[in-house]
Design an enzyme around this catalytic site. Structure first.
Site: not given
Ligand code: DHB
Length: 401
Positions: A304, A79
């Site tokens: 994350k 992406h």
């Protein structure tokens, strides 16, 4: 009479066989250092737990270039941006344009499978299904890890170092004496309602949505299975929500003047996920080192957690190699400051994305905050600097050894 424990003497004992523990074991093996990984869950349990799905470019490089597997390149999805959606309009942040980097959609479960396969392929010693795992004497130069293996045999490891990669509910981190440890935490008054459904993707990239009804994230998994989340009350019971209610809530949150409409289908999994921000410092105490969620957890907005765990063990593996080569464990004192540099950036980004996108509730100042968030989002998507900041943080900071 209790059976005598079977004693082994690996150089490193790793408590926790999730991605952090397995990747560390793999990296140490490449550096000629042997380790034993001890994990409470069975392999099957780990393979069927749904987790986040975004890998930073450096995490992908770590998997591919260290020879774990290149499956991510074949089965993952690259992406080059995300959408920030608010006021019913999507705004694309173009990572390629701003910093020439990308991220990959590749579920953590697949990262786990690749790592477990790589350890098995390379003769790694991973004890899934262990019980009674106890770590002793990390304040000495002869720590021990005792446990009962999946067959019921008592085992004892006598390593040089112990690495705690035992996740966000780590027991090992409590071995750092209270007078030496500091913990930092932040709770959030909301959770995520996560689903997996059988449907085609609704968008080519992830859509992070701010709406008057709260946050929603439209993610993907495969051409036929999708992953989505919406902000909910932490006390929500997943089973209280029917499929119809869930889809109505998602559709209401993404609704807008562009008529963005989700593809729906049978919901095959639904869970409520609580979260918080947490850091424990230092990450080294004597012969004990903390890695991944055991030392720090982040809210999921921005994906994350897994990337941070992989970055920790990248730094840690290099320092363990240097420390052992120099026969000087004090080299490991570099670990805490090096790892924390990234940890606090990631804490900041995850907190920032969370507070910018989630409904602030009904307390004092909340209606002000909802409007202010729209100003914040407009400033982010409306400036080069704002877009670039998201692109830099989302794709991750450079790895360091
Ligand atoms: C996913 C989860 C996240 O927390 C995120 O920020 C992006 C994607 C996921 O599960 O696909």
């Amino acid at each position: 009479m209790p059976q005598d424990a079977v004693v082994s003497t690996p150089t490193v004992a790793i408590v926790g066989g999730g991605p952090a523990g397995l990747m560390l074991s793999h990296l140490l093996h490449r550096g000629g250092i042997d380790s034993v990984v001890v994990e409470r869950r069975t392999r099957d349990e780990s393979e069927t737990t749904h987790r986040a799905g975004i890998l930073e470019a450096d995490s992908v490089r770590m998997l591919v270039e260290t020879g774990v597997s290149d499956r991510v390149l074949r089965e993952g999805d690259e992406h080059e941006g995300i959408d920030l959606r608010f006021g019913g309009v999507s705004h694309r942040i173009d990572f390629g344009h701003h910093i020439g980097e990308s991220v990959w959609l590749y579920p953590q479960t697949d990262v786990f499978i690749d790592l477990a396969d790589a350890r098995a392929r390379d003769g790694g010693d991973v004890r899934f299904g262990a019980s009674d795992v106890t770590v002793h004497d990390v304040d000495s130069t002869s720590p021990r890890v005792s446990f009962t293996d999946a067959d019921g045999t008592p085992q004892e490891l006598r390593p040089t170092l112990v690495v705690a990669a035992d996740g966000s509910r780590s027991e090992c981190r409590d071995l750092v004496p209270e007078r030496l440890r500091r913990t930092f935490r932040r709770e959030y008054p909301f959770a995520w309602f996560g689903i997996l459904c059988e449907a085609p993707p609704s968008a080519p990239e992830l859509v992070y949505t701010h709406s008057e009804r709260g946050f929603a994230l439209i993610s993907q998994r495969t051409p036929t299975v999708q992953r989505m989340y919406f902000q909910c009350d932490p006390g929500t019971k997943a089973d209280d929500w029917s499929e119809e209610q869930i889809w109505d809530e998602f559709q209401a949150r993404v609704a807008g003047e562009d008529d963005f409409h989700l593809h729906t289908g049978p919901i095959i999994d639904k869970t409520v996920l609580g979260f918080r921000s947490f850091v424990q410092e230092p990450m080294r105490y004597g012969t004990l080192l903390l890695a991944g969620d055991a030392a720090h957890t982040v809210p999921p907005t921005g994906a994350k957690g897994l990337n941070l765990a992989l970055a920790d063990v990248h730094t840690l593996a290099a320092l363990i190699e240097s420390a052992l080569a120099a026969d000087d464990l004090d080299v490991l004192d570099h670990y805490t400051p090096r790892a924390l540099e990234r940890v606090w950036r990631a804490q900041n980004f995850s907190y920032w994305m969370t507070q910018m996108l989630h409904h602030p509730g009904n307390g004092e100042g909340a209606s002000f905050d909802s409007r202010r968030q729209l100003g914040e989002l407009a400033s982010v998507v409306g400036t080069e600097g704002g877009q670039r900041y998201v692109a830099e943080c989302y794709t991750g900071w450079p790895l360091r050894k």
